[in-house]
Design an enzyme around this catalytic site. Structure first.
Site, PDB file in Angstrom:
ATOM      1  N   LYS A   1       0.840  -1.203   0.000  1.00  0.00           N
ATOM      2  CA  LYS A   1       0.000   0.000   0.000  1.00  0.00           C
ATOM      3  C   LYS A   1       0.877   1.256   0.000  1.00  0.00           C
ATOM      4  CE  LYS A   1      -1.793   1.720   3.976  1.00  0.00           C
ATOM      5  NZ  LYS A   1      -1.511   3.160   4.110  1.00  0.00           N
ATOM      6  N   ASN A   2       1.869   1.275   0.884  1.00  0.00           N
ATOM      7  CA  ASN A   2       2.649   2.505   1.050  1.00  0.00           C
ATOM      8  C   ASN A   2       3.581   2.788  -0.117  1.00  0.00           C
ATOM      9  OD1 ASN A   2       1.373   2.956   3.431  1.00  0.00           O
ATOM     10  ND2 ASN A   2       3.153   2.598   4.747  1.00  0.00           N
TER      11      ASN A   2
ATOM     12  N   PRO B   1       1.887  16.795  11.643  1.00  0.00           N
ATOM     13  CA  PRO B   1       1.962  18.086  10.961  1.00  0.00           C
ATOM     14  C   PRO B   1       2.525  17.965   9.542  1.00  0.00           C
ATOM     15  CG  PRO B   1       3.709  17.897  12.592  1.00  0.00           C
ATOM     16  CD  PRO B   1       2.915  16.635  12.674  1.00  0.00           C
ATOM     17  N   VAL B   2       2.504  19.100   8.819  1.00  0.00           N
ATOM     18  CA  VAL B   2       3.041  19.110   7.450  1.00  0.00           C
ATOM     19  C   VAL B   2       4.153  20.153   7.299  1.00  0.00           C
ATOM     20  CG1 VAL B   2       0.969  18.176   6.330  1.00  0.00           C
ATOM     21  CG2 VAL B   2       1.188  20.645   6.643  1.00  0.00           C
ATOM     22  N   ASP B   3       4.739  20.548   8.439  1.00  0.00           N
ATOM     23  CA  ASP B   3       5.761  21.603   8.400  1.00  0.00           C
ATOM     24  C   ASP B   3       6.950  21.249   7.507  1.00  0.00           C
ATOM     25  OD1 ASP B   3       6.041  19.637  10.438  1.00  0.00           O
ATOM     26  OD2 ASP B   3       7.694  20.772  11.314  1.00  0.00           O
TER      27      ASP B   3
ATOM     28  N   LYS C   1      13.998  16.268  10.473  1.00  0.00           N
ATOM     29  CA  LYS C   1      13.476  15.023  11.047  1.00  0.00           C
ATOM     30  C   LYS C   1      13.188  14.100   9.862  1.00  0.00           C
ATOM     31  CE  LYS C   1       9.655  13.671  13.986  1.00  0.00           C
ATOM     32  NZ  LYS C   1       8.544  14.129  14.809  1.00  0.00           N
TER      33      LYS C   1
ATOM     34  N   ASP D   1       4.990   0.651  11.918  1.00  0.00           N
ATOM     35  CA  ASP D   1       3.790  -0.010  11.405  1.00  0.00           C
ATOM     36  C   ASP D   1       3.696  -1.483  11.821  1.00  0.00           C
ATOM     37  OD1 ASP D   1       2.944   2.312  10.259  1.00  0.00           O
ATOM     38  OD2 ASP D   1       3.449   1.764   8.201  1.00  0.00           O
TER      39      ASP D   1
ATOM     40  N   ARG E   1      -8.464  -0.738   4.787  1.00  0.00           N
ATOM     41  CA  ARG E   1      -7.602   0.284   4.193  1.00  0.00           C
ATOM     42  C   ARG E   1      -6.259  -0.319   3.786  1.00  0.00           C
ATOM     43  NH1 ARG E   1      -6.050   4.463   7.969  1.00  0.00           N
ATOM     44  NH2 ARG E   1      -4.747   4.820   6.167  1.00  0.00           N
TER      45      ARG E   1
HETATM   46  C1  UD1 Z   1       4.419   6.927   6.337  1.00  0.00           C
HETATM   47  C2  UD1 Z   1       3.566   5.703   6.167  1.00  0.00           C
HETATM   48  C3  UD1 Z   1       3.060   5.211   7.525  1.00  0.00           C
HETATM   49  C4  UD1 Z   1       4.236   5.013   8.484  1.00  0.00           C
HETATM   50  C5  UD1 Z   1       5.103   6.263   8.542  1.00  0.00           C
HETATM   51  C6  UD1 Z   1       6.362   6.071   9.357  1.00  0.00           C
HETATM   52  C7  UD1 Z   1       2.558   5.916   3.993  1.00  0.00           C
HETATM   53  C8  UD1 Z   1       1.331   6.125   3.193  1.00  0.00           C
HETATM   54  N1  UD1 Z   1       2.442   5.993   5.310  1.00  0.00           N
HETATM   55  O1  UD1 Z   1       3.572   7.929   6.896  1.00  0.00           O
HETATM   56  O2  UD1 Z   1       2.375   3.971   7.329  1.00  0.00           O
HETATM   57  O3  UD1 Z   1       3.729   4.759   9.787  1.00  0.00           O
HETATM   58  O4  UD1 Z   1       5.503   6.640   7.209  1.00  0.00           O
HETATM   59  O5  UD1 Z   1       7.095   4.994   8.887  1.00  0.00           O
HETATM   60  O6  UD1 Z   1       3.618   5.660   3.454  1.00  0.00           O
HETATM   61  N2  UD1 Z   1       6.318  14.772  10.708  1.00  0.00           N
HETATM   62  C9  UD1 Z   1       6.460  16.085  11.064  1.00  0.00           C
HETATM   63  N3  UD1 Z   1       6.276  17.042  10.086  1.00  0.00           N
HETATM   64  C10 UD1 Z   1       5.965  16.726   8.799  1.00  0.00           C
HETATM   65  C11 UD1 Z   1       5.844  15.365   8.454  1.00  0.00           C
HETATM   66  C12 UD1 Z   1       6.028  14.403   9.421  1.00  0.00           C
HETATM   67  O7  UD1 Z   1       6.735  16.419  12.219  1.00  0.00           O
HETATM   68  O8  UD1 Z   1       5.805  17.633   7.989  1.00  0.00           O
HETATM   69  C13 UD1 Z   1       6.508  13.729  11.751  1.00  0.00           C
HETATM   70  C14 UD1 Z   1       5.278  12.855  11.967  1.00  0.00           C
HETATM   71  O9  UD1 Z   1       4.348  13.477  12.829  1.00  0.00           O
HETATM   72  C15 UD1 Z   1       5.899  11.613  12.575  1.00  0.00           C
HETATM   73  C16 UD1 Z   1       7.259  11.525  11.852  1.00  0.00           C
HETATM   74  O10 UD1 Z   1       7.497  12.819  11.305  1.00  0.00           O
HETATM   75  O11 UD1 Z   1       6.134  11.810  13.950  1.00  0.00           O
HETATM   76  C17 UD1 Z   1       7.318  10.501  10.727  1.00  0.00           C
HETATM   77  O12 UD1 Z   1       6.217  10.705   9.877  1.00  0.00           O
HETATM   78  P1  UD1 Z   1       6.286  10.387   8.318  1.00  0.00           P
HETATM   79  O13 UD1 Z   1       7.494   9.561   8.034  1.00  0.00           O
HETATM   80  O14 UD1 Z   1       6.125  11.665   7.568  1.00  0.00           O
HETATM   81  O15 UD1 Z   1       4.980   9.491   8.120  1.00  0.00           O
HETATM   82  P2  UD1 Z   1       4.026   9.449   6.869  1.00  0.00           P
HETATM   83  O16 UD1 Z   1       4.797   9.721   5.627  1.00  0.00           O
HETATM   84  O17 UD1 Z   1       2.808  10.246   7.141  1.00  0.00           O
END
Ligand code: UD1
Length: 430
Positions: A22-23, A132-134, A172, A317, A409
């Site tokens: 899926k991912n 977040p999406v920062d 990060k 996951d 899902r």
């Molecule tokens: C992807 C996976 C999800 C998995 C995760 C971590 C998909 C569709 N989903 O989610 O199944 O659990 O990777 O392996 O591939 N963060 C921020 N700011 C941002 C973006 C992220 O602080 O702008 C933080 C998140 O809150 C979290 C960490 O970074 O604490 C990792 O998140 P991220 O790797 O971005 O997860 P996803 O890509 O959403």
């Protein structure tokens, strides 16, 4: 609403075909927005998230056609889907669509790269902590985008219609932000260097896809990715990699119930750290030509401590599923979650089955019990819900998992795959 009923206690024996990830499928599908040519993806799993993304891409003008193909007479589907974004009809991704699935926010990268403008709703998604999406916004700004947040939407523009390559160091590690910046930079002017990038196999699958479309990306799978921007991408054909989370989930199920299962089509090299943890519990895990064989006889489950980390560490996951396994270990284990806050919602539900778990900050302390006992439980998110299924397979008596739309899902034909291996599991529809 559908429920899943399990009568636990049976060992698992047989073959489980592993679906496409899926991912990986989601970002590959999103990459179809970057060309007016056809992107053909093989091994796309049939999941609610994939169907939802098809609707979201359709909103932007992506046409698709499906070739369903039975891989084996009796097991597993693989679908080949052709995606064509001849014209982008809108660069707005509305709240009604994006709020249903967080990953749909990722369309911001391709839209901005191809059209020079994107308006994308802030996402919703799994209830696992604040997400977040920062990093997306900082990273796209580093490529020259002008971005405003306005009424719940991210409004992004590339001055003069095109992003410009740059060096960006992720503060990060983020899988999603790495996907998006890689896609955005592929069509930017000049060179981009992404540092502290995510190294997940799904990142490599996307880089391979973009390169097949004509991008110039090197270093995907390491923490530094180089992208030499090109003017134009064309169509390509590529297969989605096997799902390492589904693989790990079924491997943990066998480690818990006992038995002997071939995870057909699985790739051990995609989940070394999780397989090592499963081996440490006492199960035999053997890569073979056709996949991975997992075998456990009557011996007890050994307690093993794990800490979730970005790839190649133990995946968040698989945290809930591993906790399910540890609830029946012969002793105490510690499971530490470092990626997401609030990703312990399965703890309360596992306790309903008789598990002994206490929480101390980011760590769950699990004291193994001899038996779990079936009970009604509630699925709270995708991975948490499958941990309840695994525990239910090993528990005595009947477990009913409510809110299984979470499972749909991310797990293709779960009941069918497990019941073919001897589990007593079925779906109750209302
Ligand atoms: C992807 C996976 C999800 C998995 C995760 C971590 C998909 C569709 N989903 O989610 O199944 O659990 O990777 O392996 O591939 N963060 C921020 N700011 C941002 C973006 C992220 O602080 O702008 C933080 C998140 O809150 C979290 C960490 O970074 O604490 C990792 O998140 P991220 O790797 O971005 O997860 P996803 O890509 O959403």
């Amino acid at each position: 609403m559908d429920r899943i009923r399990i009568v636990g206690g049976n060992a698992l024996n047989g073959v489980i075909p592993i679906s496409g990830a899926k991912n990986a499928a989601l970002p590959l599908m999103i990459a179809s927005l970057m060309t007016d040519d056809t992107l053909t993806l093989e091994n796309v799993p049939h999941l609610a998230d994939v169907e939802q993304l098809i609707r979201i891409l359709g909103n932007h003008g992506v046409d698709y056609s499906v070739n369903g193909r039975r891989v084996r007479q009796d097991q597993g589907y693989s679908r080949t889907i052709h995606f064509t974004a001849r014209n982008i009809v809108t660069t707005t991704a509305p709240y009604e669509l994006v709020s249903k699935m967080r990953a749909s926010f990722w369309v911001i990268g391709p839209l901005l790269a191809r059209m020079g403008v994107a308006r994308v709703s802030l996402p919703g998604g799994c209830a696992i902590g604040t997400r977040p999406v920062d990093l997306f916004i900082d990273g796209l700004r580093a490529l020259g985008a002008e971005i405003d947040i306005d009424s719940g939407y991210v409004d992004a523009r590339a001055p003069k219609g095109r992003l410009v390559g740059n060096r960006y160091v992720f503060p990060k590690v983020s899988v999603g932000a790495t996907h998006v910046l890689m896609m955005a930079a592929a069509l930017a002017k000049g060179e981009t260097v992404l540092e502290n990038a995510a190294r997940e196999p799904e990142i490599v699958n996307l880089a391979d896809c973009l390169n097949a479309m004509g991008a110039r990306i090197t270093g995907a799978g390491t923490e530094t990715i180089h992208i030499d921007g090109v003017d134009h991408l064309s169509g390509a054909r590529l297969a989605v990699i096997p799902d390492r989370i589904e693989t790990g989930t079924y491997a943990m199920a066998v480690a818990m119930t006992g038995g002997d299962v071939l995870l057909e089509g699985a790739r051990a090299d995609l989940l070394d750290s999780a397989l090592d943890a499963i081996r440490a519990t006492g199960a035999e895990v053997t890569p073979v030509n056709s996949g991975i064989r997992v075998h456990r006889n009557g011996s007890g489950i050994r307690p093993v401590d794990v800490t979730t980390e970005p790839y190649p560490g133990f995946p968040t996951d698989l945290q809930a599923q591993f906790m399910g396994l540890m609830t029946m270990a012969k002793g105490r284990s510690h499971i530490t979650e470092t990626i997401f806050e609030n990703r312990f919602m399965h703890v309360q539900e596992l306790a309903r089955l008789g598990a002994k778990i206490s929480l101390s900050g980011q760590t769950a302390i699990v004291d193994g019990v001899d038996h779990l006992k079936g009970a009604p439980v509630m699925a709270t998110d995708l991975r948490a819900s499958v941990s309840l299924v695994i525990a239910g397979l090993a528990a005595e008596g009947e477990t009913v998992v409510h809110r299984v739309y979470h499972l749909d899902r991310g797990f293709e034909r779960l009941e069918e795959k497990l019941s073919r291996c001897g589990a007593q599991i079925d779906r109750l529809s209302e």
